[in-house]
Design an enzyme around this catalytic site. Structure first.
Site, PDB file in Angstrom:
ATOM      1  N   CYS A  93     -44.240 -52.881  51.904  1.00  0.00           N
ATOM      2  CA  CYS A  93     -44.044 -52.576  50.496  1.00  0.00           C
ATOM      3  C   CYS A  93     -42.589 -52.150  50.276  1.00  0.00           C
ATOM      4  O   CYS A  93     -42.082 -51.254  50.956  1.00  0.00           O
ATOM      5  CB  CYS A  93     -45.007 -51.453  50.152  1.00  0.00           C
ATOM      6  SG  CYS A  93     -44.507 -50.376  48.848  1.00  0.00           S
ATOM      7  N   GLU A  94     -41.923 -52.791  49.328  1.00  0.00           N
ATOM      8  CA  GLU A  94     -40.495 -52.498  49.144  1.00  0.00           C
ATOM      9  C   GLU A  94     -40.266 -51.158  48.447  1.00  0.00           C
ATOM     10  O   GLU A  94     -39.151 -50.662  48.410  1.00  0.00           O
ATOM     11  CB  GLU A  94     -39.793 -53.630  48.381  1.00  0.00           C
ATOM     12  CG  GLU A  94     -40.139 -53.746  46.921  1.00  0.00           C
ATOM     13  CD  GLU A  94     -39.384 -54.887  46.243  1.00  0.00           C
ATOM     14  OE1 GLU A  94     -38.834 -55.765  46.939  1.00  0.00           O
ATOM     15  OE2 GLU A  94     -39.341 -54.882  45.000  1.00  0.00           O
ATOM     16  N   HIS A  95     -41.337 -50.579  47.890  1.00  0.00           N
ATOM     17  CA  HIS A  95     -41.168 -49.279  47.227  1.00  0.00           C
ATOM     18  C   HIS A  95     -41.173 -48.125  48.213  1.00  0.00           C
ATOM     19  O   HIS A  95     -40.501 -47.127  48.003  1.00  0.00           O
ATOM     20  CB  HIS A  95     -42.296 -49.058  46.203  1.00  0.00           C
ATOM     21  CG  HIS A  95     -42.343 -50.102  45.146  1.00  0.00           C
ATOM     22  ND1 HIS A  95     -43.489 -50.754  44.769  1.00  0.00           N
ATOM     23  CD2 HIS A  95     -41.352 -50.620  44.376  1.00  0.00           C
ATOM     24  CE1 HIS A  95     -43.212 -51.632  43.814  1.00  0.00           C
ATOM     25  NE2 HIS A  95     -41.933 -51.564  43.560  1.00  0.00           N
ATOM     26  N   HIS A  96     -42.004 -48.240  49.247  1.00  0.00           N
ATOM     27  CA  HIS A  96     -42.178 -47.110  50.167  1.00  0.00           C
ATOM     28  C   HIS A  96     -41.868 -47.457  51.621  1.00  0.00           C
ATOM     29  O   HIS A  96     -41.918 -46.593  52.488  1.00  0.00           O
ATOM     30  CB  HIS A  96     -43.617 -46.581  50.074  1.00  0.00           C
ATOM     31  CG  HIS A  96     -44.003 -46.124  48.705  1.00  0.00           C
ATOM     32  ND1 HIS A  96     -44.618 -46.942  47.780  1.00  0.00           N
ATOM     33  CD2 HIS A  96     -43.829 -44.923  48.075  1.00  0.00           C
ATOM     34  CE1 HIS A  96     -44.823 -46.281  46.656  1.00  0.00           C
ATOM     35  NE2 HIS A  96     -44.346 -45.052  46.799  1.00  0.00           N
ATOM     36  N   GLN A 112     -46.507 -57.595  46.500  1.00  0.00           N
ATOM     37  CA  GLN A 112     -47.505 -58.639  46.770  1.00  0.00           C
ATOM     38  C   GLN A 112     -47.404 -59.808  45.782  1.00  0.00           C
ATOM     39  O   GLN A 112     -47.595 -60.960  46.153  1.00  0.00           O
ATOM     40  CB  GLN A 112     -48.902 -58.020  46.743  1.00  0.00           C
ATOM     41  CG  GLN A 112     -49.959 -58.977  47.257  1.00  0.00           C
ATOM     42  CD  GLN A 112     -51.330 -58.334  47.320  1.00  0.00           C
ATOM     43  OE1 GLN A 112     -51.453 -57.194  47.720  1.00  0.00           O
ATOM     44  NE2 GLN A 112     -52.348 -59.074  46.933  1.00  0.00           N
ATOM     45  N   HIS A 149     -52.767 -51.734  50.619  1.00  0.00           N
ATOM     46  CA  HIS A 149     -51.418 -51.157  50.665  1.00  0.00           C
ATOM     47  C   HIS A 149     -51.478 -49.739  51.233  1.00  0.00           C
ATOM     48  O   HIS A 149     -52.136 -48.865  50.666  1.00  0.00           O
ATOM     49  CB  HIS A 149     -50.818 -51.128  49.248  1.00  0.00           C
ATOM     50  CG  HIS A 149     -50.469 -52.493  48.737  1.00  0.00           C
ATOM     51  ND1 HIS A 149     -49.177 -52.880  48.476  1.00  0.00           N
ATOM     52  CD2 HIS A 149     -51.252 -53.563  48.480  1.00  0.00           C
ATOM     53  CE1 HIS A 149     -49.175 -54.141  48.053  1.00  0.00           C
ATOM     54  NE2 HIS A 149     -50.429 -54.571  48.053  1.00  0.00           N
ATOM     55  N   CYS A 198     -49.309 -47.605  51.133  1.00  0.00           N
ATOM     56  CA  CYS A 198     -48.722 -46.614  50.215  1.00  0.00           C
ATOM     57  C   CYS A 198     -49.769 -46.078  49.247  1.00  0.00           C
ATOM     58  O   CYS A 198     -49.556 -45.067  48.596  1.00  0.00           O
ATOM     59  CB  CYS A 198     -47.513 -47.191  49.471  1.00  0.00           C
ATOM     60  SG  CYS A 198     -47.911 -48.525  48.348  1.00  0.00           S
TER      61      CYS A 198
HETATM   62  N1  GTP Z   1     -47.367 -54.321  41.445  1.00  0.00           N
HETATM   63  C1  GTP Z   1     -47.196 -53.835  42.673  1.00  0.00           C
HETATM   64  N2  GTP Z   1     -47.053 -52.522  42.834  1.00  0.00           N
HETATM   65  C2  GTP Z   1     -46.905 -52.073  44.082  1.00  0.00           C
HETATM   66  C3  GTP Z   1     -46.881 -52.876  45.221  1.00  0.00           C
HETATM   67  N3  GTP Z   1     -46.719 -52.093  46.305  1.00  0.00           N
HETATM   68  C4  GTP Z   1     -46.661 -50.843  45.847  1.00  0.00           C
HETATM   69  N4  GTP Z   1     -46.770 -50.801  44.507  1.00  0.00           N
HETATM   70  C5  GTP Z   1     -46.774 -49.706  43.544  1.00  0.00           C
HETATM   71  O1  GTP Z   1     -45.470 -49.373  43.188  1.00  0.00           O
HETATM   72  C6  GTP Z   1     -45.557 -48.186  42.413  1.00  0.00           C
HETATM   73  C7  GTP Z   1     -44.304 -47.378  42.545  1.00  0.00           C
HETATM   74  O2  GTP Z   1     -44.485 -46.375  41.605  1.00  0.00           O
HETATM   75  P1  GTP Z   1     -43.551 -45.092  41.441  1.00  0.00           P
HETATM   76  O3  GTP Z   1     -44.169 -44.222  40.379  1.00  0.00           O
HETATM   77  O4  GTP Z   1     -42.132 -45.535  41.254  1.00  0.00           O
HETATM   78  O5  GTP Z   1     -43.620 -44.429  42.876  1.00  0.00           O
HETATM   79  P2  GTP Z   1     -44.532 -43.235  43.399  1.00  0.00           P
HETATM   80  O6  GTP Z   1     -44.190 -41.977  42.664  1.00  0.00           O
HETATM   81  O7  GTP Z   1     -44.390 -43.188  44.887  1.00  0.00           O
HETATM   82  O8  GTP Z   1     -45.992 -43.721  42.953  1.00  0.00           O
HETATM   83  P3  GTP Z   1     -47.420 -43.350  43.556  1.00  0.00           P
HETATM   84  O9  GTP Z   1     -47.732 -44.361  44.617  1.00  0.00           O
HETATM   85  O10 GTP Z   1     -48.361 -43.479  42.388  1.00  0.00           O
HETATM   86  O11 GTP Z   1     -47.353 -41.961  44.123  1.00  0.00           O
HETATM   87  C8  GTP Z   1     -46.843 -47.504  42.880  1.00  0.00           C
HETATM   88  O12 GTP Z   1     -47.752 -47.525  41.799  1.00  0.00           O
HETATM   89  C9  GTP Z   1     -47.356 -48.417  44.006  1.00  0.00           C
HETATM   90  O13 GTP Z   1     -48.765 -48.460  44.090  1.00  0.00           O
HETATM   91  C10 GTP Z   1     -47.021 -54.276  45.012  1.00  0.00           C
HETATM   92  O14 GTP Z   1     -47.001 -55.082  45.938  1.00  0.00           O
HETATM   93  N5  GTP Z   1     -47.176 -54.704  43.730  1.00  0.00           N
HETATM   94 ZN    ZN Z   2     -45.647 -48.919  48.192  1.00  0.00          ZN
END
Ligand code: GTP
Ligand code: ZN
Length: 201
Positions: free
Chosen positions: A90-93, A133, A161, A163
């Site tokens: 996951c590119e966010h985490h 994804q 996921h 995360c």
């Molecule tokens: N659409 C989508 N979202 C993703 C994917 N992987 C992770 N995420 C979401 O990316 C979002 C990032 O949200 P943020 O609010 O910026 O980050 P955060 O505070 O860590 O969010 P939480 O996970 O809700 O604690 C989260 O809701 C994740 O579930 C993906 O492949 N597709």
């Molecule tokens: Zn993530």
């Protein structure tokens, strides 16, 4: 190492800088209050750097590097490979998302097909990058359309996921399902046929 790939809308990326990755992991260990010089962690920054080189190896690969073997077999019905393992990040985490991809296509009129393993290799090219994804699903479908010029493509990806399970909302077992459908597979009857094959267990 192959030439760096230009990623859609993301510009040219450089080569993997192992030393820099190693220093970053060392810094991260210090940031969480660990001692990177204690015996168990001494080799960890170098190990993690090597691991990331492998986990993100898709950044230095292009789909045309793996969709190399094509045959003109004259087969013009659907080809579907189910349950291809997906191990992505996951590119966010920067934690894993894992599951399966189902990749199907209806070959071009000339019957241009590729080796079955190449579809799994194509999944890896895009999975082994920092990803979301939806983009993973779209990239697999669009590259197949571009390279094999089939009459239609369907890609369905089902992943959990980490995360969402090991941190944050902490919901273990939730699955995200994404799809990308192109060309003749958008036709409802053909799409339904593909979906019933994909969903059959
Ligand atoms: N659409 C989508 N979202 C993703 C994917 N992987 C992770 N995420 C979401 O990316 C979002 C990032 O949200 P943020 O609010 O910026 O980050 P955060 O505070 O860590 O969010 P939480 O996970 O809700 O604690 C989260 O809701 C994740 O579930 C993906 O492949 N597709
Ligand atoms: Zn993530």
């Amino acid at each position: 190492m192959t030439d760096p790939v230009t990623l859609d809308g993301e510009g040219q990326i450089g080569e993997f800088d192992e030393k820099r990755a190693e220093n970053a992991v060392r810094e991260l260990l210090i940031a969480v209050g660990e001692d990177p010089d204690r015996e168990g962690l001494r080799e960890t920054p170098a190990r993690v750097a090597r691991a990331y080189k492998e986990i993100f190896a898709g950044l230095w690969q292009k789909p045309e590097d793996v969709l190399t073997t094509t045959f003109d077999l004259g087969h013009d019905e659907m080809v579907l490979v189910k349950d291809i393992e997906v191990l992505s990040s996951c590119e966010h985490h920067l934690v894993p998302f894992v599951g399966v991809a189902h990749v199907g296509y209806i070959p071009s009129v000339e019957g241009k097909i590729t080796g079955l393993s190449k579809l799994a290799r194509l999944v890896d090219v895009y999975a082994r990058r920092p990803q979301v994804q939806e983009r993973l699903t779209t990239q697999i479908a669009d590259s197949l359309m571009e390279i094999l010029e089939p009459r239609g493509v369907i890609v369905v990806v089902e992943c959990e996921h980490m995360c969402m399970s090991m941190r944050g909302v902490r919901k273990v077992g939730a699955k995200t399902i994404t799809s990308a459908v192109r060309g003749q597979l958008r036709d409802p009857a053909t799409r339904n046929e593909a979906m019933s094959l994909i969903m059959a267990r």
